[in-house]
Design an enzyme around this catalytic site. Sequence first.
Site, PDB file in Angstrom:
ATOM      1  CG  PHE A  72      -2.070   0.915   1.274  1.00  0.00           C
ATOM      2  CD1 PHE A  72      -3.232   0.668   0.479  1.00  0.00           C
ATOM      3  CD2 PHE A  72      -1.930   2.182   2.046  1.00  0.00           C
ATOM      4  CE1 PHE A  72      -4.198   1.730   0.577  1.00  0.00           C
ATOM      5  CE2 PHE A  72      -2.878   3.028   1.701  1.00  0.00           C
ATOM      6  CZ  PHE A  72      -4.325   3.066   1.076  1.00  0.00           C
ATOM      7  CG  ASP A 111       0.637  -3.047   6.924  1.00  0.00           C
ATOM      8  OD1 ASP A 111      -0.667  -3.618   7.424  1.00  0.00           O
ATOM      9  OD2 ASP A 111       0.725  -1.912   6.587  1.00  0.00           O
ATOM     10  CE1 TYR A 153      -8.705   1.637   7.553  1.00  0.00           C
ATOM     11  CE2 TYR A 153      -7.640   2.528   9.540  1.00  0.00           C
ATOM     12  CZ  TYR A 153      -7.736   2.266   8.150  1.00  0.00           C
ATOM     13  OH  TYR A 153      -6.412   2.529   7.490  1.00  0.00           O
ATOM     14  CE  LYS A 154      -7.475  -0.895   5.387  1.00  0.00           C
ATOM     15  NZ  LYS A 154      -6.084  -0.974   4.931  1.00  0.00           N
ATOM     16  NE  ARG A 171     -10.130  -2.730  -2.592  1.00  0.00           N
ATOM     17  CZ  ARG A 171      -9.711  -2.142  -1.541  1.00  0.00           C
ATOM     18  NH1 ARG A 171      -8.367  -2.556  -1.160  1.00  0.00           N
ATOM     19  NH2 ARG A 171     -10.265  -1.108  -0.907  1.00  0.00           N
TER      20      ARG A 171
HETATM   21  C1  LIG Z   1      -5.590   0.535   4.891  1.00  0.00           C
HETATM   22  C2  LIG Z   1      -3.957   0.589   4.745  1.00  0.00           C
HETATM   23  C3  LIG Z   1      -3.470   1.544   5.320  1.00  0.00           C
HETATM   24  C4  LIG Z   1      -4.017   2.888   5.853  1.00  0.00           C
HETATM   25  O1  LIG Z   1      -3.168   3.454   6.621  1.00  0.00           O
HETATM   26  P1  LIG Z   1      -3.638   4.679   7.583  1.00  0.00           P
HETATM   27  O2  LIG Z   1      -2.641   5.343   8.205  1.00  0.00           O
HETATM   28  O3  LIG Z   1      -4.616   3.876   8.605  1.00  0.00           O
HETATM   29  O4  LIG Z   1      -4.671   5.518   6.784  1.00  0.00           O
HETATM   30  C5  LIG Z   1      -1.801   1.571   5.502  1.00  0.00           C
HETATM   31  N1  LIG Z   1      -1.129   0.311   4.898  1.00  0.00           N
HETATM   32  C6  LIG Z   1      -1.831  -0.618   4.329  1.00  0.00           C
HETATM   33  C7  LIG Z   1      -1.190  -1.963   3.870  1.00  0.00           C
HETATM   34  C8  LIG Z   1      -3.246  -0.672   4.347  1.00  0.00           C
HETATM   35  O5  LIG Z   1      -3.995  -1.748   3.679  1.00  0.00           O
END
Ligand SMILES: *Cc1c(COP(=O)(O)O)cnc(C)c1O
Length: 396
Positions: free
Chosen positions: A112, A183, A208-209, A355
């Site tokens: 990400f 992660d 939050y996911k 998705r």
């Molecule tokens: C959803 C997601 C994020 C989001 O980061 P925030 O700081 O919570 O906005 C970061 N890394 C990955 C791999 C994600 O899937």
Amino acid sequence: MPTVTRKEMFHLPEGVIYLDGNSLGPLPRAVAQRTATMMREEWGEMLIRGWNAADWMGQPARVGDRVAGLIGAPQGSVVMGDTLSIKVYQALAAALAMRPDRRVVISDSGNFPTDLYMAEGLLRTLGRGHELRVVAPEEVTEAMGPEVAAVMLTEVDYRTGRRHDMAALTRAAQDAGAVMIWDLAHSAGALPVDLTASGAEFAVGCTYKYLNGGPGAPAFIYVRPDLAEEAQPALQGWLGHDAPFAFDLDYRPAPGIERMRVGTPPVLQMTALEEALRVWDSVSMEDVRAEAVALMERFISGVEARCPGLELASPRDPAQRGSQVSFRFPEGYAAMQALIARGVIGDFRAPDIMRFGFTPLYLDAGDIDAAVEVIAEVIGEELWRAEEYQSRARVT
Ligand SMILES: *Cc1c(COP(=O)(O)O)cnc(C)c1O
């Protein structure tokens, strides 16, 4: 297998089939009640006394222990706070301090972007000539050499759902002398994770996911217990201090995982999350995963049979996939808008990925069949061509 469906525990809008719990989990009914009570009885009545009387101060560690139970980590090894971007920064900074003679960080192009952005910013700030090497997901093992300080990967790819082999890659990183950071953004609450067995030094993730903590819910960080006293906090906030209320002028890290706290925790959000995590008291991650796989297989065969124009972008082998299925379709953005207008909520990731997330806590086979029906109609009859589905909103 015991049924894992807990639809009655969630508020879902009438007429919606929610296939986007991988982006934002729905509202658990108990959370609405708990947060209302908390605001009235704790914030409202206790005021500042709530930090002790309601133990707001202990919440980041207490909730961390609940999350630890879901990711195969021991009690006392996880703490909550901030956002995932911040936790990535903290984990990588601590990892680099453990390998002062090495200058390379490996990540992959499926990560990400925020993880990569945070790494770049950190390496630049360090100003010691570190380099971030972003390689293809299949090339991570080859990229590991004696110059590598840390390997930073997301287990499940946010676009395609491709899943890394956590145990094998951790071993490879450690064989090369590097520190491993995972992660778990798309793993926690979606599939069984065994951090202890993996031996990884650090892990981070959001809530939050698949953990349904609500928009802006705090992130988590795990430090392998034998390293907790060694890990150097880069963000030396007062609540990670050994004695915050001594108000010393010098920083001294708290013993153990608490040193990864930074500032005042988001108590309202953490209260929502704490309540949301109760759903896991009555279901096992193994059962949820097994049912998610069954739903995904049903979805893939349904969509492929009905929509030859959609190309599967996710691995076909469920063992190599997280809890989401993606299809490529050149008009994916408009098609997703057309689906959402008909109550089937997934999302779109540029350039052409549609998705869909699968969460058996509130989805069953009937929902999947109904969603396939709507997708077949939107694609088959080209309903996505309508004018109102063409313009892009700020959040896709
Ligand atoms: C959803 C997601 C994020 C989001 O980061 P925030 O700081 O919570 O906005 C970061 N890394 C990955 C791999 C994600 O899937």
